[in-house]
Design a protein around this motif. Structure first.
Motif, PDB file in Angstrom:
ATOM      1  N   LYS A   1       0.847  -1.198   0.000  1.00  0.00           N
ATOM      2  CA  LYS A   1       0.000   0.000   0.000  1.00  0.00           C
ATOM      3  C   LYS A   1       0.888   1.257   0.000  1.00  0.00           C
ATOM      4  CE  LYS A   1      -4.074   1.801   2.271  1.00  0.00           C
ATOM      5  NZ  LYS A   1      -4.686   1.992   3.574  1.00  0.00           N
ATOM      6  N   SER A   2       1.793   1.320   0.945  1.00  0.00           N
ATOM      7  CA  SER A   2       2.731   2.448   0.996  1.00  0.00           C
ATOM      8  C   SER A   2       3.841   2.165   2.004  1.00  0.00           C
ATOM      9  CB  SER A   2       1.992   3.713   1.429  1.00  0.00           C
ATOM     10  OG  SER A   2       2.928   4.722   1.706  1.00  0.00           O
ATOM     11  N   ASN A   3       5.081   2.479   1.620  1.00  0.00           N
ATOM     12  CA  ASN A   3       6.171   2.351   2.600  1.00  0.00           C
ATOM     13  C   ASN A   3       6.755   3.727   2.913  1.00  0.00           C
ATOM     14  OD1 ASN A   3       7.614   2.886   0.321  1.00  0.00           O
ATOM     15  ND2 ASN A   3       9.072   1.212   0.548  1.00  0.00           N
ATOM     16  N   ALA A   4       5.954   4.745   2.615  1.00  0.00           N
ATOM     17  CA  ALA A   4       6.417   6.116   2.845  1.00  0.00           C
ATOM     18  C   ALA A   4       6.497   6.430   4.330  1.00  0.00           C
ATOM     19  CB  ALA A   4       5.455   7.082   2.174  1.00  0.00           C
ATOM     20  N   GLU A   5       7.220   7.507   4.663  1.00  0.00           N
ATOM     21  CA  GLU A   5       7.356   7.916   6.059  1.00  0.00           C
ATOM     22  C   GLU A   5       5.977   8.226   6.632  1.00  0.00           C
ATOM     23  OE1 GLU A   5      10.827  10.414   6.667  1.00  0.00           O
ATOM     24  OE2 GLU A   5       9.752  11.324   8.327  1.00  0.00           O
TER      25      GLU A   5
ATOM     26  N   PHE B   1       3.452   0.685   7.394  1.00  0.00           N
ATOM     27  CA  PHE B   1       4.652  -0.114   7.146  1.00  0.00           C
ATOM     28  C   PHE B   1       5.868   0.536   7.815  1.00  0.00           C
ATOM     29  CE2 PHE B   1       8.495  -1.067   4.769  1.00  0.00           C
ATOM     30  CZ  PHE B   1       8.434  -2.440   4.661  1.00  0.00           C
ATOM     31  N   ASP B   2       6.026   1.845   7.603  1.00  0.00           N
ATOM     32  CA  ASP B   2       7.156   2.579   8.163  1.00  0.00           C
ATOM     33  C   ASP B   2       7.113   2.556   9.690  1.00  0.00           C
ATOM     34  OD1 ASP B   2       9.458   4.361   7.700  1.00  0.00           O
ATOM     35  OD2 ASP B   2       8.235   5.789   8.799  1.00  0.00           O
TER      36      ASP B   2
ATOM     37  N   PHE C   1       8.064  -0.871  10.842  1.00  0.00           N
ATOM     38  CA  PHE C   1       9.487  -1.067  10.589  1.00  0.00           C
ATOM     39  C   PHE C   1      10.340  -0.405  11.684  1.00  0.00           C
ATOM     40  CE2 PHE C   1      13.418   0.623   8.645  1.00  0.00           C
ATOM     41  CZ  PHE C   1      14.028  -0.571   8.327  1.00  0.00           C
ATOM     42  N   ARG C   2       9.986   0.845  12.000  1.00  0.00           N
ATOM     43  CA  ARG C   2      10.802   1.597  12.969  1.00  0.00           C
ATOM     44  C   ARG C   2      10.516   1.224  14.418  1.00  0.00           C
ATOM     45  NH1 ARG C   2      13.614   5.129  10.156  1.00  0.00           N
ATOM     46  NH2 ARG C   2      12.778   5.653   8.121  1.00  0.00           N
TER      47      ARG C   2
ATOM     48  N   GLN D   1      10.161  -3.803  14.044  1.00  0.00           N
ATOM     49  CA  GLN D   1      11.246  -4.600  13.472  1.00  0.00           C
ATOM     50  C   GLN D   1      12.635  -4.196  13.988  1.00  0.00           C
ATOM     51  OE1 GLN D   1      10.996  -5.198   9.251  1.00  0.00           O
ATOM     52  NE2 GLN D   1      13.072  -5.986   9.135  1.00  0.00           N
ATOM     53  N   ILE D   2      12.927  -2.904  13.949  1.00  0.00           N
ATOM     54  CA  ILE D   2      14.264  -2.457  14.380  1.00  0.00           C
ATOM     55  C   ILE D   2      14.496  -2.759  15.867  1.00  0.00           C
ATOM     56  CG2 ILE D   2      15.769  -0.427  14.652  1.00  0.00           C
ATOM     57  CD1 ILE D   2      15.480  -1.303  11.762  1.00  0.00           C
TER      58      ILE D   2
ATOM     59  N   THR E   1      14.944  -6.664  16.372  1.00  0.00           N
ATOM     60  CA  THR E   1      16.234  -7.207  15.929  1.00  0.00           C
ATOM     61  C   THR E   1      17.385  -6.700  16.813  1.00  0.00           C
ATOM     62  OG1 THR E   1      16.232  -5.480  14.240  1.00  0.00           O
ATOM     63  CG2 THR E   1      15.683  -7.680  13.516  1.00  0.00           C
ATOM     64  N   SER E   2      17.284  -5.433  17.241  1.00  0.00           N
ATOM     65  CA  SER E   2      18.332  -4.903  18.139  1.00  0.00           C
ATOM     66  C   SER E   2      18.338  -5.668  19.461  1.00  0.00           C
ATOM     67  CB  SER E   2      18.083  -3.419  18.435  1.00  0.00           C
ATOM     68  OG  SER E   2      18.150  -2.680  17.269  1.00  0.00           O
TER      69      SER E   2
END
Lengths: 213, 359
Positions: free
Chosen positions: A93-97, A101-102, A105-106, A109-110, A113-114
């Motif tokens: 759909k959108s990975n924009a800021e 999704f963004d 991700f921020r 996911q980040i 994983t950290s």
């Protein structure tokens, strides 16, 4: 037939590529460049079977077709499926800021994983305490250089006498002893890869075809 | 009962946790001078002519971001302070997304213009094809080359469109503003407003977006290959830095290359440094701290950097992550490693005492 065609292709293309690499003409160099341009593009398609295998593998666990089904496995598979499709759909759909999704991700996911990676600190500390024994000459040597590199890499040498010399010695060691050992390993790996490639080209090694070929 | 709770593992983990927390809160300052393996990269940027261009591939993900992002921040900061243009790219989806945050934040802080002073090429996959492509004169390559998700739109080009269809003005303006603020989302904005724009206008804009080539970016105009770049660098938590060495080997005389790695993978990179395939290795926190300290002392203090970020309008948490990101982590790093050394020492004393008892 299913196995002979890939084996034949690997043999022919393998031999041609080896010959082209060692023949120095303009057309052979052009052919090598063309092949090296194509190879990465082809490898990109690996994402298709990789996605299929991941989903199929977790799908088996979810549908209890697994050989040894457990609730934990099913939960893990469920989480994987939900995460995969949520990221996929929101990303399409959108990975924009500012998009979902963004945000995921921020903020998921980040940090996840950290966190996973930072857990290593605890394992390493525990393992170092339990396993690092200075019982023989070579382990003593390992210990000395490990301490040296550790102290200089973390800035502890700035707080100890003659710290600058420690630093210089550490750099010298990394550029000499360390490089010698790394190169020995690298040469070993390269020779091993060469041997494996020859076995693949001549059809002796067939495990790359899967299915216990 | 206490023995069951306070097992060796629990005690070790608690000690490690305490040392990390103490490292964050205790006023320990570790400043490090440039080491020989780092200084070549720094001096290269320092002595660069203003307006020269560097390419940095950012290939760290969440797992190694703590150690590698400070390297990226320190390097890009030095580049911007010395008026060196920066081209950023990522070889994998996760780093490509992270790279955008770093370059746009620092670009905005230092008032740099996207497309002119810096550029994010986005996801450059497959990376081997990307590196090979840059080595050759890419202008001779046929067809248009997509530059990731970034697009270049000039609002004036669409005046006619706006006149004929006033409802699209706000959408086009928002796309143009987005570009102006260095966001790579114009294409996505366009997709989101497809219905609003109508098929004809949408197709016209999309066509414009898709015909963007490298030559449309001023920063890329003078660049034909590696020889025109000040340096190429890879900042990574994996061994992706070796890809540059492998795939640019035909252009070894043209390329100036170095890598920023995690401390754990740095020793492996020294062999390429010794073989002069790289000019520098920036090893994790230590390397980042060295560059950060140097930049703070020579060009712009941390306080000035903080003020500049505040003026650019960044929130406190972003400023905290960028200002002193490397040197702030060093005390924790040092304390945890000191703990590990002490634990190894205690383990060995126990081992020798037990061996004596057994004997």
């Amino acid at each position: 037939m299913q196995r002979n065609i890939p084996l034949f292709l690997v043999f022919i293309l393998g031999i041609i590529y080896v010959l082209l690499t060692f023949i120095e003409t303009s057309w052979s160099e052009g052919a090598v460049r063309l092949a090296s341009s194509w190879a990465p593009l082809l490898s990109m398609w690996a994402i298709v079977p990789a996605t299929y295998v991941t989903l199929a593998s977790y799908g088996r666990r979810l549908t209890k077709r697994d050989r040894n089904p457990t609730t934990q496995k099913a939960i893990l598979a469920g989480v994987t499926y939900v995460a995969f499709f949520t990221m996929l759909i929101s990303g399409l759909k959108s990975n924009a800021e500012g998009s979902l999704f963004d945000w995921m991700f921020r903020n998921i996911q980040i940090p996840v994983t950290s966190t996973m990676f930072s857990l290593l600190t605890f394992y390493i500390a525990s393992a170092a305490y339990r396993a690092f024994r200075v019982s023989r000459a070579h382990t003593s040597l390992l210990m000395v250089f490990a301490v040296l590199v550790m102290v200089t890499n973390t800035g502890m040498h700035t707080y100890i006498p003659f710290g600058q010399y420690w630093n210089e010695f550490s750099t010298w060691f990394l550029m000499t002893g360390n490089v010698a050992a790394k190169r020995a390993i690298l040469i070993g790996v390269a020779v091993g890869m060469l041997a494996t490639n020859i076995r693949i080209i001549f059809g002796i090694e067939r495990s790359w075809m899967g299915g216990g070929a | 009962m206490w023995k069951k709770i306070f097992t060796t593992r629990v005690i070790i983990n608690t000690v490690v946790l305490i040392s990390v927390v103490l490292g964050v809160y205790l006023p320990i300052k570790i400043t490090m001078p440039l080491s020989p393996e780092v200084q070549n990269a720094v001096h290269l940027i320092e002595n660069a002519e203003p307006g020269s261009t560097a390419m940095i591939s950012i290939n760290y993900a969440g797992s190694s971001i703590a150690e590698t992002e400070p390297i990226a921040v320190a390097l890009i900061r030095l580049c911007f302070l010395k008026d060196v243009n920066v081209i950023i790219c990522g070889f994998f989806p996760e780093p490509a997304q992270l790279a955008e945050g770093v370059i746009s934040t620092l670009g905005k802080t230092y008032g740099k213009k996207p497309g002119e002073d810096y550029l994010n090429l986005g996801l450059c996959y497959p990376y081997d094809a990307f590196i090979l492509g840059w080595g050759r004169d890419y202008k001779q390559q046929t067809g248009s080359i997509s530059v990731g998700d970034m697009v270049h739109l000039d609002p004036s080009e669409y005046t006619d469109l706006v006149t004929s269809n006033p409802s699209v003005e706000s959408v086009i303006n928002s796309i143009a503003t987005t570009i102006g603020e260095d966001r790579y989302i114009a294409a996505h904005l366009l997709d989101q407003h497809q219905e609003e724009l109508g098929e004809t206008v949408y197709q016209l804009l999309k066509e414009q977006l898709e015909t963007v080539t490298r030559d449309d970016w001023p920063i890329l105009q003078p660049i034909d290959g590696f020889g025109d770049l000040l340096f190429c660098a890879d900042i990574t938590g994996t061994s992706s830095y070796q890809s540059w060495i492998i795939w640019s080997s035909d252009y070894r005389d043209e390329i100036t290359y170095f890598a920023g790695t995690t401390a754990i993978s740095a020793p492996e990179a020294y062999q390429f440094l010794q073989a002069e395939q790289m000019i520098s290795v920036i090893p994790g926190y230590r390397g980042a701290t060295e560059i950060e300290t140097y930049v703070n002392n020579q060009y712009q203090s941390a306080d000035l950097f903080r003020k500049q970020m505040e003026q650019a309008g960044f929130p406190k948490e972003v400023i905290a992550a960028y200002v002193g990101g490397a040197s702030r982590g060093m005390p924790s790093l040092a304390l945890v490693h000191a703990c590990i050394l002490i634990l190894v020492l205690i383990g060995n004393i126990q081992y020798f005492l037990n061996r004596k008892k057994e004997a």
